[in-house]
Scaffold this active site. Structure first.
Site, PDB file in Angstrom:
ATOM      1  N   LYS A 157     -14.585   8.012  82.783  1.00 14.28           N
ATOM      2  CA  LYS A 157     -14.851   8.653  81.495  1.00 14.28           C
ATOM      3  C   LYS A 157     -16.355   8.605  81.188  1.00 14.28           C
ATOM      4  O   LYS A 157     -16.928   9.568  80.706  1.00 14.28           O
ATOM      5  CB  LYS A 157     -14.069   7.958  80.377  1.00 14.28           C
ATOM      6  CG  LYS A 157     -12.562   7.991  80.609  1.00 14.28           C
ATOM      7  CD  LYS A 157     -11.790   8.452  79.398  1.00 14.28           C
ATOM      8  CE  LYS A 157     -10.432   9.022  79.718  1.00 14.28           C
ATOM      9  NZ  LYS A 157      -9.283   8.253  79.737  1.00 14.28           N
TER      10      LYS A 157
ATOM     11  N   LYS B 134      -5.416  12.030  89.843  1.00 10.95           N
ATOM     12  CA  LYS B 134      -4.023  11.606  89.633  1.00 10.95           C
ATOM     13  C   LYS B 134      -3.379  12.407  88.502  1.00 10.95           C
ATOM     14  O   LYS B 134      -4.078  12.882  87.595  1.00 10.95           O
ATOM     15  CB  LYS B 134      -3.939  10.107  89.379  1.00 10.95           C
ATOM     16  CG  LYS B 134      -4.326   9.697  87.994  1.00 10.95           C
ATOM     17  CD  LYS B 134      -3.792   8.316  87.624  1.00 10.95           C
ATOM     18  CE  LYS B 134      -4.019   8.116  86.146  1.00 10.95           C
ATOM     19  NZ  LYS B 134      -2.911   7.586  85.418  1.00 10.95           N
TER      20      LYS B 134
ATOM     21  N   LYS C  27      -0.816  12.289  81.775  1.00  9.56           N
ATOM     22  CA  LYS C  27      -0.173  12.963  80.636  1.00  9.56           C
ATOM     23  C   LYS C  27      -1.174  13.564  79.666  1.00  9.56           C
ATOM     24  O   LYS C  27      -0.838  14.454  78.908  1.00  9.56           O
ATOM     25  CB  LYS C  27       0.821  12.037  79.932  1.00  9.56           C
ATOM     26  CG  LYS C  27       0.264  10.728  79.448  1.00  9.56           C
ATOM     27  CD  LYS C  27       1.347   9.959  78.728  1.00  9.56           C
ATOM     28  CE  LYS C  27       1.636   8.602  79.331  1.00  9.56           C
ATOM     29  NZ  LYS C  27       0.519   7.666  79.373  1.00  9.56           N
TER      30      LYS C  27
HETATM   31  N1  AQP Z   1      -0.023   9.709  88.523  1.00 10.24           N
HETATM   32  C1  AQP Z   1       0.610   8.545  88.531  1.00 10.24           C
HETATM   33  N2  AQP Z   1       1.289   8.149  89.624  1.00 10.24           N
HETATM   34  C2  AQP Z   1       1.953   6.960  89.627  1.00 10.24           C
HETATM   35  N3  AQP Z   1       1.993   6.117  88.571  1.00 10.24           N
HETATM   36  C3  AQP Z   1       1.343   6.485  87.461  1.00 10.24           C
HETATM   37  N4  AQP Z   1       1.196   5.900  86.250  1.00 10.24           N
HETATM   38  C4  AQP Z   1       0.433   6.689  85.457  1.00 10.24           C
HETATM   39  N5  AQP Z   1       0.074   7.806  86.118  1.00 10.24           N
HETATM   40  C5  AQP Z   1       0.622   7.705  87.370  1.00 10.24           C
HETATM   41  C6  AQP Z   1       1.785   4.625  85.890  1.00 10.24           C
HETATM   42  O1  AQP Z   1       2.527   4.796  84.694  1.00 10.24           O
HETATM   43  C7  AQP Z   1       2.474   3.578  83.931  1.00 10.24           C
HETATM   44  C8  AQP Z   1       2.113   3.870  82.516  1.00 10.24           C
HETATM   45  O2  AQP Z   1       0.795   4.348  82.452  1.00 10.24           O
HETATM   46  P1  AQP Z   1       0.078   4.432  81.047  1.00 10.24           P
HETATM   47  O3  AQP Z   1       0.685   5.504  80.260  1.00 10.24           O
HETATM   48  O4  AQP Z   1       0.085   3.120  80.391  1.00 10.24           O
HETATM   49  O5  AQP Z   1      -1.421   4.745  81.386  1.00 10.24           O
HETATM   50  P2  AQP Z   1      -2.088   5.593  82.512  1.00 10.24           P
HETATM   51  O6  AQP Z   1      -1.959   4.875  83.807  1.00 10.24           O
HETATM   52  O7  AQP Z   1      -3.492   5.890  82.067  1.00 10.24           O
HETATM   53  O8  AQP Z   1      -1.205   6.930  82.543  1.00 10.24           O
HETATM   54  P3  AQP Z   1      -1.621   8.403  82.244  1.00 10.24           P
HETATM   55  O9  AQP Z   1      -0.386   9.219  82.328  1.00 10.24           O
HETATM   56  O10 AQP Z   1      -2.762   8.808  83.116  1.00 10.24           O
HETATM   57  O11 AQP Z   1      -2.100   8.334  80.728  1.00 10.24           O
HETATM   58  P4  AQP Z   1      -3.421   8.907  80.054  1.00 10.24           P
HETATM   59  O12 AQP Z   1      -3.504  10.362  80.454  1.00 10.24           O
HETATM   60  O13 AQP Z   1      -3.228   8.722  78.592  1.00 10.24           O
HETATM   61  O14 AQP Z   1      -4.577   8.098  80.564  1.00 10.24           O
HETATM   62  C9  AQP Z   1       1.466   2.664  84.629  1.00 10.24           C
HETATM   63  O15 AQP Z   1       2.170   1.708  85.376  1.00 10.24           O
HETATM   64  C10 AQP Z   1       0.707   3.597  85.521  1.00 10.24           C
HETATM   65  O16 AQP Z   1       0.210   2.943  86.666  1.00 10.24           O
END
Ligand code: AQP
Length: 331
Positions: free
Chosen positions: A114, A196, A199
């Site tokens: 970021k 990756k 969401k």
């Molecule tokens: N692309 C991914 N592949 C496998 N595992 C994933 N996780 C997230 N993206 C992937 C796993 O989901 C769990 C919850 O994640 P989180 O919501 O706490 O935060 P994050 O990892 O930052 O997920 P996002 O979807 O990418 O959220 P944003 O967009 O808000 O930053 C974790 O166990 C994570 O490893």
């Protein structure tokens, strides 16, 4: 008996990445480890490290809780709760900020990604996020933390923070182990396989949410970026997009990568993608039906109330002991 702790932040609709990397694994562990305890929380405090619309955040918090259950979590064996309802997370997070160094936080790739974009809206809580994450885990003396690959670095820092605290104040925190699935640990963006799946990604074609209908899932898989080689082969370097789809296939069906490649090697991408879309529909549509039942019922609030009560008991006791260890307060 071991304790397994994990969380998800309600920053958007849960994606296939969240499901395959974290939730599916959690459900599997629960089936395999009959004697273990499971703590699962919705990380709404982490969500506000980036701007959220309050009423949307509140709705998504419940959506994530309902989705966890719809994905097959055993409600009788899970302490399911909302992070912000247990004030000790923030309290311990603050104490742990005093046990982590700026240099360590600056090395975290999520923060660096970021920061590299010269984003001036980065909040200080996004920077200190790993200290709160350490608190989420250490508060409950977790033995194992099932997460996707992207959280590995944060978990390593949690282990360092715990060890440093134990070293200075004498043994107090359990040093947790990550549990990262062999397949599905890093699901990539469908349009940009170098990134990756997330969401909070702007382009919805890049991710499949757990709420997408049959038509949307099929369309997104059909338009997923592959290559012009046209041969089904598992090559994460030269055929990144296809390798990602094969990983998704393997993770959804529990078939091995070799089995998938052998099955599809003589057909084009079109048939492979059609079959993958069907498999995803078969998995996601029943989850959605379950989700709708749960979100309409009162049971969700009962489960979250019970979760809050249990989590509160653990967190309260651990926090009292922690303050005493650190020398805070009068006794
Ligand atoms: N692309 C991914 N592949 C496998 N595992 C994933 N996780 C997230 N993206 C992937 C796993 O989901 C769990 C919850 O994640 P989180 O919501 O706490 O935060 P994050 O990892 O930052 O997920 P996002 O979807 O990418 O959220 P944003 O967009 O808000 O930053 C974790 O166990 C994570 O490893």
């Amino acid at each position: 008996m071991k304790r397994i702790v994990s969380g998800i932040k309600p920053t958007g609709s849960l994606t296939l990445g969240n499901y395959l990397g974290a939730i599916k694994q959690f459900v599997k562990l629960q089936k395999e480890r009959k004697n273990d305890e499971f703590f699962l929380f919705i990380a709404d405090l982490h969500a506000i490290t980036t701007r959220q619309v309050p009423h949307e955040l509140r709705k998504r918090t419940l959506d994530v809780a309902a989705m966890y259950l719809a994905c097959g979590l055993d409600k009788e064996r899970t302490t399911l709760f909302i992070q912000s309802e247990i004030h000790e997370h923030a309290e311990l997070g603050y104490i742990l900020q005093s046990n982590v160094y700026m240099g360590e936080l600056e090395r975290m790739t999520q923060y660096k990604d970021k920061n590299d974009k010269n984003d001036t809206s980065i909040t200080s809580s996004l920077f200190t996020y790993p200290a709160l994450m350490a608190a989420d885990i250490l508060l409950y003396d977790a033995d194992y933390v099932p997460v996707g690959d992207d959280q590995k670095q944060h978990l390593e820092l949690t282990r360092d923070i715990a060890a440093r605290f134990n070293n200075y104040y004498s043994n107090f925190f359990k040093v947790p182990e990550p549990l990262i699935p062999e397949v599905g640990a890093r699901i990539m963006d469908l349009q940009n396989p170098d990134k990756k799946m997330s969401k909070s990604e702007n382009n919805p074609k890049g991710y499949i949410t757990l709420f997408d209908d049959e038509k949307t899932i099929t369309k997104k898989i059909k338009s997923a970026k592959t290559d012009s080689l046209g041969v089904i082969n598992y090559d994460p370097v030269n055929q990144k997009g296809l390798a990602n789809l094969i990983n998704i296939f393997a993770s959804v069906t529990d078939l091995s990568i070799n089995e998938i490649v052998n099955k599809y090697k003589n057909v084009g991408y079109k048939i492979f993608k059609e079959d993958l879309a069907k498999k995803l529909v078969d998995v996601l549509i029943p989850i959605q039906e379950k989700y709708h039942e749960i979100i309409k019922s009162n049971e969700l609030h009962e489960i979250l109330n019970k979760g809050r009560e249990i989590a509160n008991r653990y967190a309260n006791l651990k926090m009292k002991k922690c303050k005493r260890k650190v020398g805070l307060g009068r006794k």
